[in-house]
Design an enzyme around this catalytic site. Structure first.
Site, mmCIF file in Angstrom:
data_model
loop_
_atom_site.group_PDB
_atom_site.id
_atom_site.type_symbol
_atom_site.label_atom_id
_atom_site.label_comp_id
_atom_site.label_asym_id
_atom_site.label_seq_id
_atom_site.Cartn_x
_atom_site.Cartn_y
_atom_site.Cartn_z
ATOM 1 N N HIS A 85 -0.353 -0.739 -4.690
ATOM 2 C CA HIS A 85 -0.050 0.428 -4.134
ATOM 3 C C HIS A 85 1.532 1.022 -4.322
ATOM 4 C CE1 HIS A 85 -4.146 -0.206 -2.450
ATOM 5 N NE2 HIS A 85 -3.903 -0.662 -1.415
ATOM 6 N N ASP A 133 -7.255 1.809 -7.131
ATOM 7 C CA ASP A 133 -6.250 1.571 -6.231
ATOM 8 C C ASP A 133 -6.211 2.767 -5.452
ATOM 9 O OD1 ASP A 133 -3.688 1.992 -5.175
ATOM 10 O OD2 ASP A 133 -2.748 0.691 -6.631
ATOM 11 N N HIS A 134 -6.625 2.473 -4.254
ATOM 12 C CA HIS A 134 -7.040 3.737 -3.514
ATOM 13 C C HIS A 134 -5.939 4.791 -3.063
ATOM 14 C CE1 HIS A 134 -6.099 1.205 0.024
ATOM 15 N NE2 HIS A 134 -5.900 2.457 1.024
HETATM 16 C C1 BG6 Z 1 -5.550 -2.446 1.305
HETATM 17 C C2 BG6 Z 1 -5.098 -3.805 1.723
HETATM 18 O O1 BG6 Z 1 -5.560 -2.428 -0.197
HETATM 19 O O2 BG6 Z 1 -4.926 -1.364 1.890
HETATM 20 C C3 BG6 Z 1 -5.012 -3.976 3.092
HETATM 21 O O3 BG6 Z 1 -5.865 -4.991 1.240
HETATM 22 C C4 BG6 Z 1 -4.346 -2.731 3.791
HETATM 23 O O4 BG6 Z 1 -4.431 -5.152 3.512
HETATM 24 C C5 BG6 Z 1 -4.810 -1.440 3.233
HETATM 25 O O5 BG6 Z 1 -4.564 -3.064 5.231
HETATM 26 C C6 BG6 Z 1 -4.358 -0.255 3.808
HETATM 27 O O6 BG6 Z 1 -4.683 0.898 3.335
HETATM 28 P P1 BG6 Z 1 -4.625 2.332 3.968
HETATM 29 O O7 BG6 Z 1 -5.201 3.167 3.306
HETATM 30 O O8 BG6 Z 1 -4.967 2.153 5.566
HETATM 31 O O9 BG6 Z 1 -3.089 2.300 3.894
#
Ligand code: BG6
Length: 513
Positions: free
Chosen positions: A270, A207-208
């Protein structure tokens, strides 16, 4: 292996300073072991935009393991080197260094094959053991499944058939990317398919958001400081807002996004992870088990507030203007049916059934093509209740805001007296910008890939966390089924009107976007 041995064996990728190859965890230094990373789907979108650039940046900061090898598994390996180089040039955090890239590519090999081709797994096994023999490595492998979830089980089974899922000498780890299913039942099936092949402790779910420094700072702010925790409860907190607003649309992502929608795409993972970090009890230690234990407790006590027709909202963007330029609506985006019922905006209200949080609403919203990009958590404290009528009238609600991105930082809104006669209170803000205090942080994927390589699972959600999160949102997804087209909102706006109504009904308002 000592740090100097590590550097001798792999000087360019492991750097040359005394800190390189080491990671500081609490008071102890760990040396990262030799390892091989296998990426399934190495020429795919995620790999090109995030994984390969992150590996390049890790190489640049000397944080790759000694004797590191990268093996790409792909159906189509044509021009792979060129495609990966272009990806690094376009997406790496640090500037492109041809010499470093050259050294890194010497460590990259490719196995070509489709995910259901048993012979390809045999070729992979042979390639891995050849690399181990060449470098005298013990056979530590990370299998990164940068593939659609429908291929998870096939790849795991393919690895198991050739015995790559177990080893007497080295360790084996597998990394999977969301979506972890589309509801509780499918997520459980996926969990089962993975755990049939790998032990739970070898499975790393990415989960980045948990790799973002500001997100990790939530725990630091709450538990390293004495002043917040005494107030962190329903006696002092009125409500919490979690917002993930994006200005981008879903151009080019129909294959993934249509039928998935905003709630499954980012709330189930997230945003509920952010909620868990904001609401959890203090862990007994800052390690994977202790943090997971507390997150699981809080997620299992989280429930939707109803009635859902009043406490939630869903929307779909229509054509509008962003940054002065016209942008299409979802129905005009390539690949989406003109009558798509996929939501690009979702908002909901949850409560947490614990003594600490009973009665405190948590409002969560996310959307694409909104007025601006911002991810933040705003904790609104109750205004003072005592004092004279005059001070009560002048009282403000303090708000503590964790700005996750962009402009990551923390701000506290307080009331201050405006200079001059009378007691006129004006809201003012105390702020801290991470960038003005600390060096630039690594990208989330850099941090997470590094953690997998060194075997630290602290920032990876466990299966139970994923499943409790589905239990939270499944009733809402069911409520939306058959509801037709979501409410329209113009690209560049703050979202659908019903989202405002949802908070207005409780006497509150969303923070402005
Ligand atoms: C991803 C989603 O997990 O996170 C995307 O699948 C989203 O739809 C993205 O745009 C957003 O990541 P960040 O790090 O740019 O907020």
């Amino acid at each position: 292996m000592t740090v100097s041995e590590v550097q001798e064996r792999n000087p360019l990728l492991c750097g040359s300073s005394g800190r390189i190859g080491e990671v500081l965890i609490g008071e102890t230094r760990q040396v990262i072991e030799p390892a091989t990373l296998v990426i399934f789907g190495i020429t795919g979108d995620l790999s090109r935009k995030k994984l390969i650039p992150a590996i390049y940046d890790l190489a640049r900061s000397g944080q790759l393991p000694p004797d590191f090898d990268l093996v790409g598994f792909a159906r189509d390996g044509a021009n792979a080197e060129t495609r990966l180089r272009e990806a690094v040039i376009a997406h790496a955090r640090t500037p492109f260094d041809p010499a470093l890239w050259e050294t890194l590519t010497e460590r990259i090999t490719l196995v070509q094959g489709s995910f259901d081709d048993v012979d390809a797994y045999a070729r992979l096994a042979a390639q891995l053991s050849a690399l181990d023999n060449r470098r005298g490595k013990p056979g530590n492998y990370v299998f990164y499944l940068s593939v659609p979830p429908s291929a998870f089980a096939t790849v795991c089974d393919g690895l198991a058939v050739v015995g790559l899922n177990r080893s007497a000498l080295g360790w084996r780890r597998v990394v999977v990317e969301k979506p972890f299913g589309h509801d509780l039942a499918s997520s459980q099936a996926l969990g089962f398919a993975l755990e049939r092949v790998f032990p739970p402790t070898s499975i790393y779910r990415i989960d980045h958001y948990l790799g973002k420094e500001t997100v990790q700072n939530i725990l630091a702010l709450r538990f390293a400081n004495g002043m917040f925790e005494p107030l962190w409860n329903n006696r002092h907190i009125d409500h919490v807002q979690i917002t993930m607003a994006e200005s981008v649309g879903v151009t080019g992502r129909a294959g993934y996004y249509d039928g998935v929608g905003a709630a499954r795409d980012v709330i189930q993972n997230h945003l509920l992870q952010l909620l868990a970090l904001i609401a959890m009890e203090e862990p007994v230690a800052f390690d994977a088990d202790s943090i997971a234990t507390e997150k699981i407790k809080v997620l299992s006590a989280t429930e939707l507030h109803g009635p859902l027709s009043e406490t939630s909202a869903r929307g779909q963007y229509t054509a509008g203007v962003q940054n002065g330029l016209p942008v299409p609506g979802l129905a005009e985006e390539a690949g989406f049916p003109t009558d798509s019922v996929t939501e690009t905006f979702a908002a909901l209200t949850v409560g947490i059934a614990t003594r600490r949080w009973a009665g405190v609403p948590f409002f969560i919203r996310t959307g694409k093509r909104l007025a601006r990009r911002t991810t933040e958590i705003a904790v609104t404290f109750t205004p003072p209740v005592h004092g004279s009528a005059a001070t009560r009238a002048a009282a403000v609600s303090n708000v503590l805001v964790f700005r996750v991105q962009p402009d990551d930082g923390i701000e506290l809104h307080i009331g201050a007296k405006r200079p001059g006669e009378g007691m006129h209170i004006q809201p003012v803000s105390l702020g801290m910008d991470f960038r003005s205090v600390f060096d630039p942080a690594p990208e989330a994927y850099e941090r997470l890939i590094h953690d997998v390589l060194r075997g630290d699972a602290t920032l990876f959600p466990r299966r139970e966390e994923v499943e409790w999160s589905w239990r939270v949102i499944d009733p809402l997804l069911e409520h939306w089924v058959g509801g037709g087209r979501p409410e329209a909102y113009s690209a560049g706006s703050a979202g659908p009107v019903s989202a405002d109504g949802m908070l207005a009904r409780t006497g509150r308002a969303w923070r402005a976007l």
